[in-house]
Design an enzyme around this catalytic site. Structure first.
Site, PDB file in Angstrom:
ATOM      1  N   GLY A   1       0.830  -1.192   0.000  1.00 58.89           N
ATOM      2  CA  GLY A   1       0.000   0.000   0.000  1.00 58.89           C
ATOM      3  C   GLY A   1       0.873   1.253   0.000  1.00 58.89           C
ATOM      4  O   GLY A   1       1.982   1.240  -0.510  1.00 58.89           O
ATOM      5  N   LEU A   2       0.348   2.307   0.601  1.00 57.38           N
ATOM      6  CA  LEU A   2       1.043   3.596   0.669  1.00 57.38           C
ATOM      7  C   LEU A   2       1.465   4.081  -0.712  1.00 57.38           C
ATOM      8  O   LEU A   2       2.589   4.531  -0.907  1.00 57.38           O
ATOM      9  CB  LEU A   2       2.284   3.500   1.570  1.00 57.38           C
ATOM     10  CG  LEU A   2       2.026   3.394   3.063  1.00 57.38           C
ATOM     11  CD1 LEU A   2       3.339   3.323   3.805  1.00 57.38           C
ATOM     12  CD2 LEU A   2       1.218   4.574   3.543  1.00 57.38           C
ATOM     13  N   CYS A   3       0.565   3.907  -1.665  1.00 59.88           N
ATOM     14  CA  CYS A   3       0.908   4.438  -2.983  1.00 59.88           C
ATOM     15  C   CYS A   3      -0.310   5.152  -3.573  1.00 59.88           C
ATOM     16  O   CYS A   3      -0.643   4.961  -4.736  1.00 59.88           O
ATOM     17  CB  CYS A   3       1.420   3.348  -3.898  1.00 59.88           C
ATOM     18  SG  CYS A   3       0.453   1.857  -3.888  1.00 59.88           S
ATOM     19  N   GLY A   4      -0.969   5.940  -2.760  1.00 69.35           N
ATOM     20  CA  GLY A   4      -2.081   6.731  -3.251  1.00 69.35           C
ATOM     21  C   GLY A   4      -3.219   5.853  -3.734  1.00 69.35           C
ATOM     22  O   GLY A   4      -3.513   4.821  -3.155  1.00 69.35           O
TER      23      GLY A   4
END
Lengths: 133, 376
Positions: B140-143
Site C-alpha cells: 500500500g502507501l501508494c495513493g
C-alpha cells in the site's frame, strides 16, 4: 565469414558474440550450425545448446523458444537460458529429484503435463553441468 | 539589576511587536499561577491562527513524531525513485528480445499468410466466459494506485454481467488477492504474487495459467487489466485483450482499437533541473525484410506454436513491468505529498510550541516582577 550468435531472453541478452560452431536441440532433433549455413527458422526445444569457441566447448541450458539462422547470424529467442557454468550442481540435482517426485504424484492430465515440463527443464539443467565435467 | 532589565524587556515587547492580550491580562492579574495563565491565554490566541491546543510536553512529542514520520516518508520517496530507475532498466533490457520477436513474428506471418493454418492461440471463438487478469501491487502507501485498478476490474465485471457473460479472475499481487479474498462471490481462478521486480518467471506462471485455461476451452477470451505508466504523475488503468492473440502481432484494447506491436513505447526517467521527470518516446521498430529463401525446419504450425507463447510471455512481462513502474511512481508522488504535509505540520507545531513557551516565560517573569514590587 564469421558466425555471430545472439541468445535473447525477456530479461537480458545472455550471449552476443562470435562463435565457431553451435549444436542446437530443435523440435526435430539436434542440428549443427557452421558458418554459411542455409537460412532456416526453427522451433527450439527444451534442451542443451553447445557452443564452440576455437577449441573449447561451452554448454547452455535453453528453456524452449525459437531460432532464426541466416546471413551468418543466429538469433535464438528463449524464455530462459542459463550457462552451464552458472548452474549450481547441487541445487539442480535437488530440483530434478523434486520434479521426479512430483511427476510420480501427479494426477490428471493438466498436472501430468506441467510435471513433465518441469522434469524436462530440471533434467536439461543437470545435463548442462555434466557435459562440462 | 537583572530584574529591572527584564522588566524593561517585557514591557517593551507589547509595544514593539505584538500588543496581545496575554501580557495585559497577566499584568492586571499578577497573582495568577503560571499554569493557569498559559491555559487560559493559549486558546484565545491560537483559535484565530491554528487549532493546536495542548501542553508543552505533548507539543514536543508531536513535533518529534511528525519529524520521524517525515524522515520515513522522505526515505520511502527516495527508495521508490531508485526503484523506478531499476524498473526502467528492466524494460530497456527486455527490448532487444521483444523487438526481435515482433520482427520475426511479422515476417513469419507474412510468409504464412498464403497457407491455411490453424493455431489454437489465435482462434476466435464465441465468447461465453472471460478470464480477467488483474495486476495490482504488493504494497500500500501508494495513493489511489491499487484502488484505481480494482475499480476498473469491478466496472469490467459489472459490464460482463450485464452482457450475460460468465467470468473468472486471476489476481496478481497481494493487494488484489486480499481484496478478492474478502469478496467470495467473485470467482477467482488463481491467486498469484508478483515479486519485487517482475521477471520472466512470474510472467511464465501467469502465461501458463492463462494458456491452459484458454486451450482447454474453459474460457474463450482473456483480458489483462493493468496500470499503464504514462508519466510520474499520471498512470491509466487499461484493459488489453491477451487471448485470442491477433496473428499479426497487434495488441488490441476492448474497443477493438489495435496498436501495432512494432510500435514500442519507451519511458525514461531523467533529471531535469534537479527534478525527476519522465520522457516517453515512441520507438518504431524497423522490420527489415529477411531472406526470402528462409526455410522452415519444422511445420509452420509448430514454429508458430513455439513463437506465440514467447509473445504471450513478453506481453505479460511488459504489463507487469508497466504496472510496477506505475506503482512506484504513485508511491513516489504520495510520499512526496506526505513529506510536504509533514513539513507543514511540523512548522505549525513548532510555531505553537514556541508561542506557548514564550507565553509561559512571560508569565513567569511577570510574576517575579510583581512579587518584587509587592515586597518593595
Amino acid at each position: 565469414m564469421t558466425l555471430n550468435l545472439c541468445v535473447l531472453t525477456p530479461n537480458r541478452i545472455v550471449w552476443d558474440s562470435e562463435v565457431k560452431e553451435i549444436i542446437l536441440s530443435t523440435n526435430s532433433g539436434q542440428i549443427g550450425v557452421l558458418p554459411n549455413h542455409a537460412p532456416i527458422a526453427t522451433a527450439v526445444d527444451i534442451g542443451i545448446l553447445r557452443i564452440r569457441l576455437n577449441d573449447q566447448w561451452l554448454t547452455m541450458a535453453l528453456m524452449g523458444g525459437f531460432a532464426r539462422i541466416g546471413n551468418n547470424e543466429i538469433t535464438i529467442l528463449v524464455n530462459d537460458a542459463e550457462k552451464g557454468s552458472d548452474i549450481d550442481p547441487q541445487e539442480a540435482q535437488r530440483t530434478l529429484e523434486i520434479a521426479e517426485a512430483n511427476l510420480s504424484r501427479a494426477e490428471g492430465k493438466r498436472q501430468t503435463i506441467e510435471a513433465n515440463l518441469a522434469l524436462r527443464r530440471a533434467r536439461t539443467r543437470v545435463e548442462a553441468i555434466n557435459v562440462i565435467s | 539589576m537583572s530584574c529591572s532589565n527584564l522588566t524593561m524587556w517585557v514591557s517593551s515587547k507589547p509595544s514593539l511587536s505584538d500588543p496581545s492580550s496575554i501580557s495585559f491580562r497577566s499584568l492586571l492579574n499578577p497573582f495568577r499561577l503560571p499554569s493557569h495563565s498559559s491555559a487560559t491565554s493559549i486558546p484565545s490566541r491560537s483559535s484565530s491562527t491554528n487549532p493546536i491546543q495542548c501542553g508543552l510536553r505533548e507539543l514536543r512529542e508531536r513535533i518529534d513524531s511528525v519529524k520521524n514520520t517525515q524522515k520515513i516518508t522522505e526515505a520511502m520517496k527516495l527508495v521508490a525513485a531508485a526503484k523506478v530507475r531499476r524498473a526502467q532498466e528492466a524494460v530497456v533490457n527486455g527490448r532487444p528480445f521483444s523487438e526481435t520477436l515482433v520482427e520475426v513474428l511479422y515476417n513469419i506471418n507474412e510468409q504464412l499468410q498464403t497457407e491455411d493454418i490453424d493455431v489454437p492461440l489465435t482462434k476466435v471463438r464465441t465468447v461465453k466466459k472471460v478470464a480477467l487478469v488483474v495486476v495490482t501491487g504488493d504494497r500500500g502507501l501508494c495513493g489511489g494506485f491499487n484502488n484505481a485498478i480494482i475499480k476498473k476490474a469491478e466496472s469490467r465485471i459489472a459490464e460482463l454481467k450485464d452482457l450475460g457473460l460468465d467470468y473468472t479472475v486471476i489476481s496478481v499481487g497481494k493487494k488484489g488477492n486480499s481484496y478478492f479474498l474478502r469478496r467470495p462471490y467473485i470467482p477467482v481462478d488463481r491467486f498469484l504474487e508478483g515479486g519485487s521486480l517482475p521477471t520472466a518467471k512470474e510472467a511464465q506462471a501467469i502465461a501458463d495459467d492463462v494458456f491452459s485455461l484458454f486451450i482447454s476451452e474453459e474460457v474463450d477470451k482473456v483480458e489483462l487489466l493493468y496500470t499503464k505508466f504514462v508519466s510520474l504523475v499520471k498512470s491509466d488503468p487499461v484493459i488489453h485483450t491477451l487471448l485470442p492473440l491477433s496473428p499479426k502481432g497487434e495488441i488490441c484494447d476492448i474497443n477493438g482499437n489495435c496498436v501495432d506491436a512494432a510500435e514500442d513505447e519507451l519511458f525514461r526517467l531523467t533529471t531535469k533541473e534537479g527534478k525527476l521527470t519522465v520522457e516517453r518516446d515512441v520507438v518504431r521498430t524497423p522490420t527489415p525484410e529477411f531472406s526470402p529463401i528462409l526455410q522452415f525446419e519444422q511445420d509452420p504450425v509448430q514454429i508458430l506454436d513455439a513463437l506465440l507463447p514467447l509473445y504471450l510471455n513478453s506481453q505479460i512481462l511488459r504489463a507487469l513491468q508497466e504496472s510496477l513502474a506505475s506503482e512506484l511512481a504513485a508511491r513516489m508522488s504520495a510520499m512526496s505529498n506526505a513529506t510536504d504535509n509533514a513539513v507543514e505540520l511540523k512548522r505549525n507545531l513548532s510555531i505553537a510550541y514556541n508561542r506557548e513557551r514564550q507565553a509561559k516565560i512571560t508569565g513567569e517573569i511577570l510574576e517575579i516582577v510583581a512579587g518584587a514590587e509587592a515586597l518593595a
